[in-house]
Motif scaffolding. Structure first.
Motif, PDB file in Angstrom:
ATOM      1  N   ALA A  43       0.829  -1.213   0.000  1.00  0.00           N
ATOM      2  CA  ALA A  43       0.000   0.000   0.000  1.00  0.00           C
ATOM      3  C   ALA A  43       0.859   1.257   0.000  1.00  0.00           C
ATOM      4  O   ALA A  43       0.537   2.247  -0.671  1.00  0.00           O
ATOM      5  CB  ALA A  43      -0.932  -0.008   1.209  1.00  0.00           C
ATOM      6  N   THR A  44       1.968   1.219   0.743  1.00  0.00           N
ATOM      7  CA  THR A  44       2.877   2.365   0.762  1.00  0.00           C
ATOM      8  C   THR A  44       3.442   2.614  -0.630  1.00  0.00           C
ATOM      9  O   THR A  44       3.473   3.743  -1.121  1.00  0.00           O
ATOM     10  CB  THR A  44       4.016   2.122   1.773  1.00  0.00           C
ATOM     11  OG1 THR A  44       3.438   1.939   3.065  1.00  0.00           O
ATOM     12  CG2 THR A  44       4.979   3.284   1.811  1.00  0.00           C
ATOM     13  N   CYS A  47       0.717   3.964  -3.028  1.00  0.00           N
ATOM     14  CA  CYS A  47       0.459   5.399  -2.866  1.00  0.00           C
ATOM     15  C   CYS A  47       1.525   6.228  -3.556  1.00  0.00           C
ATOM     16  O   CYS A  47       1.210   7.210  -4.220  1.00  0.00           O
ATOM     17  CB  CYS A  47       0.382   5.758  -1.383  1.00  0.00           C
ATOM     18  SG  CYS A  47      -1.193   5.331  -0.658  1.00  0.00           S
ATOM     19  N   ALA A  48       2.760   5.817  -3.417  1.00  0.00           N
ATOM     20  CA  ALA A  48       3.846   6.570  -4.058  1.00  0.00           C
ATOM     21  C   ALA A  48       3.686   6.548  -5.576  1.00  0.00           C
ATOM     22  O   ALA A  48       3.719   7.602  -6.233  1.00  0.00           O
ATOM     23  CB  ALA A  48       5.202   5.995  -3.654  1.00  0.00           C
ATOM     24  N   VAL A  49       3.482   5.375  -6.144  1.00  0.00           N
ATOM     25  CA  VAL A  49       3.375   5.255  -7.605  1.00  0.00           C
ATOM     26  C   VAL A  49       2.102   5.933  -8.119  1.00  0.00           C
ATOM     27  O   VAL A  49       2.139   6.713  -9.077  1.00  0.00           O
ATOM     28  CB  VAL A  49       3.412   3.773  -8.029  1.00  0.00           C
ATOM     29  CG1 VAL A  49       3.132   3.628  -9.521  1.00  0.00           C
ATOM     30  CG2 VAL A  49       4.745   3.142  -7.678  1.00  0.00           C
ATOM     31  N   GLY A  50       0.977   5.636  -7.486  1.00  0.00           N
ATOM     32  CA  GLY A  50      -0.302   6.173  -7.961  1.00  0.00           C
ATOM     33  C   GLY A  50      -0.380   7.683  -7.876  1.00  0.00           C
ATOM     34  O   GLY A  50      -0.830   8.351  -8.817  1.00  0.00           O
ATOM     35  N   LEU A  51       0.076   8.245  -6.754  1.00  0.00           N
ATOM     36  CA  LEU A  51       0.013   9.705  -6.612  1.00  0.00           C
ATOM     37  C   LEU A  51       0.990  10.407  -7.547  1.00  0.00           C
ATOM     38  O   LEU A  51       0.673  11.460  -8.105  1.00  0.00           O
ATOM     39  CB  LEU A  51       0.275  10.102  -5.161  1.00  0.00           C
ATOM     40  CG  LEU A  51      -0.843   9.727  -4.193  1.00  0.00           C
ATOM     41  CD1 LEU A  51      -0.424   9.991  -2.750  1.00  0.00           C
ATOM     42  CD2 LEU A  51      -2.123  10.472  -4.528  1.00  0.00           C
ATOM     43  N   PHE A  52       2.172   9.831  -7.733  1.00  0.00           N
ATOM     44  CA  PHE A  52       3.107  10.436  -8.680  1.00  0.00           C
ATOM     45  C   PHE A  52       2.524  10.429 -10.094  1.00  0.00           C
ATOM     46  O   PHE A  52       2.536  11.437 -10.790  1.00  0.00           O
ATOM     47  CB  PHE A  52       4.461   9.725  -8.658  1.00  0.00           C
ATOM     48  CG  PHE A  52       5.456  10.348  -9.590  1.00  0.00           C
ATOM     49  CD1 PHE A  52       6.121  11.501  -9.230  1.00  0.00           C
ATOM     50  CD2 PHE A  52       5.702   9.806 -10.841  1.00  0.00           C
ATOM     51  CE1 PHE A  52       7.024  12.107 -10.094  1.00  0.00           C
ATOM     52  CE2 PHE A  52       6.599  10.395 -11.715  1.00  0.00           C
ATOM     53  CZ  PHE A  52       7.264  11.554 -11.335  1.00  0.00           C
ATOM     54  N   CYS A  53       2.004   9.295 -10.514  1.00  0.00           N
ATOM     55  CA  CYS A  53       1.469   9.181 -11.876  1.00  0.00           C
ATOM     56  C   CYS A  53       0.220  10.033 -12.081  1.00  0.00           C
ATOM     57  O   CYS A  53      -0.057  10.458 -13.207  1.00  0.00           O
ATOM     58  CB  CYS A  53       1.189   7.719 -12.212  1.00  0.00           C
ATOM     59  SG  CYS A  53       2.700   6.753 -12.447  1.00  0.00           S
ATOM     60  N   GLY A 141       4.072  15.937  -8.052  1.00  0.00           N
ATOM     61  CA  GLY A 141       3.954  14.480  -8.060  1.00  0.00           C
ATOM     62  C   GLY A 141       4.908  13.845  -7.067  1.00  0.00           C
ATOM     63  O   GLY A 141       4.538  12.926  -6.326  1.00  0.00           O
ATOM     64  N   GLY A 142       6.140  14.334  -7.027  1.00  0.00           N
ATOM     65  CA  GLY A 142       7.121  13.807  -6.082  1.00  0.00           C
ATOM     66  C   GLY A 142       6.732  14.081  -4.638  1.00  0.00           C
ATOM     67  O   GLY A 142       6.817  13.196  -3.774  1.00  0.00           O
ATOM     68  N   VAL A 143       6.289  15.294  -4.367  1.00  0.00           N
ATOM     69  CA  VAL A 143       5.866  15.645  -3.007  1.00  0.00           C
ATOM     70  C   VAL A 143       4.641  14.824  -2.601  1.00  0.00           C
ATOM     71  O   VAL A 143       4.572  14.296  -1.485  1.00  0.00           O
ATOM     72  CB  VAL A 143       5.592  17.165  -2.896  1.00  0.00           C
ATOM     73  CG1 VAL A 143       4.898  17.506  -1.591  1.00  0.00           C
ATOM     74  CG2 VAL A 143       6.886  17.939  -3.036  1.00  0.00           C
ATOM     75  N   SER A 144       3.671  14.696  -3.504  1.00  0.00           N
ATOM     76  CA  SER A 144       2.477  13.885  -3.215  1.00  0.00           C
ATOM     77  C   SER A 144       2.844  12.437  -2.957  1.00  0.00           C
ATOM     78  O   SER A 144       2.312  11.810  -2.036  1.00  0.00           O
ATOM     79  CB  SER A 144       1.489  13.955  -4.379  1.00  0.00           C
ATOM     80  OG  SER A 144       1.025  15.249  -4.572  1.00  0.00           O
ATOM     81  N   LEU A 146       5.748  11.224  -1.864  1.00  0.00           N
ATOM     82  CA  LEU A 146       6.432  11.105  -0.569  1.00  0.00           C
ATOM     83  C   LEU A 146       5.457  11.252   0.597  1.00  0.00           C
ATOM     84  O   LEU A 146       5.500  10.460   1.543  1.00  0.00           O
ATOM     85  CB  LEU A 146       7.534  12.151  -0.465  1.00  0.00           C
ATOM     86  CG  LEU A 146       8.768  11.915  -1.327  1.00  0.00           C
ATOM     87  CD1 LEU A 146       9.712  13.114  -1.252  1.00  0.00           C
ATOM     88  CD2 LEU A 146       9.486  10.650  -0.888  1.00  0.00           C
ATOM     89  N   LEU A 147       4.596  12.249   0.533  1.00  0.00           N
ATOM     90  CA  LEU A 147       3.649  12.456   1.624  1.00  0.00           C
ATOM     91  C   LEU A 147       2.633  11.317   1.720  1.00  0.00           C
ATOM     92  O   LEU A 147       2.285  10.880   2.820  1.00  0.00           O
ATOM     93  CB  LEU A 147       2.927  13.793   1.459  1.00  0.00           C
ATOM     94  CG  LEU A 147       3.767  15.046   1.689  1.00  0.00           C
ATOM     95  CD1 LEU A 147       2.961  16.297   1.386  1.00  0.00           C
ATOM     96  CD2 LEU A 147       4.313  15.078   3.107  1.00  0.00           C
TER      97      LEU A 147
END
Length: 165
Positions: A43-44, A47-53, A141-144, A146-147
């Motif tokens: 899940a972690t 979130c990183a992949v989905g939010l960046f994309c 995208g990177g900030v989203s 990571l957060l």
């Protein structure tokens, strides 16, 4: 019903995703069990992949997110669900905000422009709007990513290792 059970009910099923015409090109790579197991680690990563994309100003966000999920062994349904945060209702505000952030970071004054929903406007404005839009999208995208990943890792209940007998 737990939050995890509610989340799993709302996500697309493995069968629906495996038979999706655009995702079938990944073939046997979709058979990896880690893509379908929802746990803290997957899940972690999702979130990183989905939010960046979701922030990518490209028409192939789902394909890139699927590739990212396969490479990083992220939960695929959650990854693709998060990509849809960028949808027809949120796309213009997201990309306008990204452009403003990118233009603010670039040297010089941002070029004033008026928006028109047309291919002609896009072709004419890409040179002046493109660098700011791309920089803003990559940064947000990177900030989203990571957060989002940090939030999931922090909020997900830690599992205790099984005791040895």
């Amino acid at each position: 019903m737990t939050l995890l059970a509610r989340l799993q009910r709302r996500l697309p099923s493995a069968d629906a995703l495996r038979t999706h015409p655009r995702l079938q090109r990944f073939g046997r790579h979709l058979d990896c069990p880690q893509l379908w197991q929802l746990d803290r680690r997957s899940a972690t990563r999702a979130c990183a992949v989905g939010l960046f994309c979701a922030w990518l100003p490209l028409p192939c966000q789902m394909l890139l997110a699927t590739l990212g999920a396969i490479v990083l062994r992220a939960h695929l349904p959650l990854t693709l669900g998060l990509v849809w945060l960028n949808n027809p209702f949120t796309m213009l505000p997201m990309f306008y905000g990204a452009y403003r952030v990118g233009a603010w970071l670039l040297p010089g004054e941002p070029a004033p422009f008026s928006f028109a929903l047309s291919w002609e406007w896009l072709a004419q404005s890409l040179g002046s709007v493109g660098p700011g839009l791309l920089l803003g999208c990559l940064l947000l995208g990177g900030v989203s990513a990571l957060l989002g990943a940090a939030s999931v890792a922090w909020c997900w209940p830690a599992t205790k290792p099984a005791e040895h007998q």
